[in-house]
Design an enzyme around this catalytic site. Structure first.
Site, short mmCIF file in Angstrom:
data_model
loop_
_atom_site.label_atom_id
_atom_site.label_comp_id
_atom_site.label_asym_id
_atom_site.label_seq_id
_atom_site.Cartn_x
_atom_site.Cartn_y
_atom_site.Cartn_z
N CYS A 1 1.70 4.67 0.57
CA CYS A 1 1.35 3.28 0.24
C CYS A 1 0.34 2.67 1.22
O CYS A 1 -0.16 1.57 1.01
CB CYS A 1 2.61 2.43 0.15
SG CYS A 1 3.77 3.07 -1.06
N HIS B 1 -0.19 -4.54 0.47
CA HIS B 1 0.48 -3.61 -0.44
C HIS B 1 1.60 -4.35 -1.15
O HIS B 1 2.40 -5.07 -0.53
CB HIS B 1 1.02 -2.43 0.36
CG HIS B 1 1.93 -1.55 -0.43
ND1 HIS B 1 1.61 -1.10 -1.69
CD2 HIS B 1 3.18 -1.07 -0.16
CE1 HIS B 1 2.62 -0.38 -2.15
NE2 HIS B 1 3.57 -0.35 -1.25
N ASN C 1 5.68 -1.68 -7.60
CA ASN C 1 5.01 -1.02 -6.48
C ASN C 1 4.25 0.19 -7.02
O ASN C 1 4.87 1.16 -7.46
CB ASN C 1 6.08 -0.60 -5.46
CG ASN C 1 5.51 0.16 -4.27
OD1 ASN C 1 4.37 0.62 -4.30
ND2 ASN C 1 6.32 0.32 -3.24
#
Ligand code: COA
Length: 326
Positions: free
Chosen positions: A111, A253, A283
């Protein structure tokens, strides 16, 4: 020399699963997921792949920059969910786009991947190694998700985002990136299977071993993120002598609304400087930052001269922040 973003693009699957639909698979509820994460729905690949979404996002970024594929000399794909191990996703994107002059490779930074890809491309541009770099974050996380594990499957989604970086004369900002392999067990994945248990046929054997899907100690990752991300943002502003009030946007993020809120609070910054779209996509790992950037770009939220901080964190553990001028 430094890189400036000349265009952005994104692509998400058309199939959407909202929280209520997820509660048919696992013991959860829209109320719990919304309150604990902020996620309302996620886009899940049915016919799309990591490469097909990456190529489409890249095509849109090229269009938005007004550049042809032949003008690209670097394609960098950040992904933890490439469709095949070889060839790399970036070479497949090259083929799809007809970018015959580009050097292509993938990067696995989980990520934090898009921040790392941005920094890598920028180093190529600053070093005069290339002029036009296409950086893409693309993920098909549904293939890696255990759809029986309510601790993880509520969080993730699929999608891709891209940015076209061009080398110009100008200031280069120093990025800040960190890794801590000692804490890697907080978020792991043993292998990959082409089955997501929702839109594709489940391989019953693969469902017997949870280690073949993403395994996460959610609370550890949460605590790590809310501690390390504000530190990295302060560090990157400090080493570049930028004041917080000079920052227009923090593009973080998109993992959990509460993480973003905590970072804003720790920095004593208004939440309005932290745009979010995780409610729509969940996500999407390395795709989340470029997906959000593209959305902001298309909405006309980005003005020439804006200072933007990108901040990522995730498996590894890895984390970092980088500054760009729009
Ligand atoms: N629906 C309903 N209940 C759930 C649930 C779900 N989807 N997931 C967990 N629960 C339950 C737990 O079983 C626990 O129940 P108990 O109190 O009876 O034991 C309770 O909710 C609290 O669980 P906990 O794990 O403490 O929840 P949390 O507040 O830490 O939230 C996450 C869990 C995963 C949402 C949160 O830890 C998180 O977002 N972590 C970061 C994850 C992340 O960002 N990962 C990617 C990094 S790139």
């Amino acid at each position: 020399m430094t890189g400036v973003i000349r265009g952005t693009g994104s692509c998400v699957p058309s199939y959407i699963i909202d929280n209520n639909a997820l509660s048919q698979f696992v013991d959860t509820s829209d109320e719990w997921i919304s309150e604990r994460t902020g996620v309302k729905r996620r886009h899940i690949a049915a016919k799309e792949t990591t490469v097909s979404m990456a190529a489409e996002a890249g095509r849109r970024a090229l269009e938005s920059a007004g550049l042809s594929a032949e003008e690209l000399d670097l394609i960098l794909v950040s992904t933890i969910s490439s469709d095949v191990i070889l060839p790399c996703a970036a070479c497949e994107v090259q083929k799809e786009l007809g970018a015959s002059n580009a050097t292509c490779f993938d990067l696995n930074g989980a990520c934090t991947g898009f921040v790392l890809a941005y920094n890598t491309a920028n180093a190529y541009l600053a070093g005069g190694i290339c002029k036009n770099a296409l950086i893409i974050g693309s993920e098909c996380l549904s293939n890696l998700t255990n759809w029986h594990d309510r601790g993880t499957c509520i969080l993730f989604g699929d999608g891709a985002g891209a940015a076209l970086l061009q080398g110009v004369e100008g200031r280069t900002y120093r990025p800040v990136t960190h890794s801590d392999g000692e804490k890697g067990s907080a978020l792991t994945l043993k292998s990959r299977h082409d089955c997501n248990g929702i839109t594709k046929e489940i391989n019953p054997l693969s469902m017997t071993d949870d280690a073949y899907f993403m395994q996460m100690d959610g609370q550890s990752v949460f605590k790590f993120a809310v501690r390390k991300v504000p530190e990295a943002i302060r560090e990157v502003l400090d080493i570049n002598s930028i004041r917080q009030e000079d920052v227009t946007w923090y593009v973080m993020h998109q993992a959990n609304r509460r993480i973003v809120e905590s970072v804003a609070k720790k920095l004593n910054e208004p939440l309005e400087k932290f745009p979010m779209n995780l409610q729509e996509y969940g996500n999407t790992s390395s795709a989340s930052i470029p997906l959000l950037l593209d959305e902001m770009n298309r909405k006309g939220m980005l003005r020439s001269g804006d200072l933007i901080v990108l901040a990522g964190f995730g498996a590894g553990l890895t984390w970092g922040a980088t500054i760009l001028q729009w």
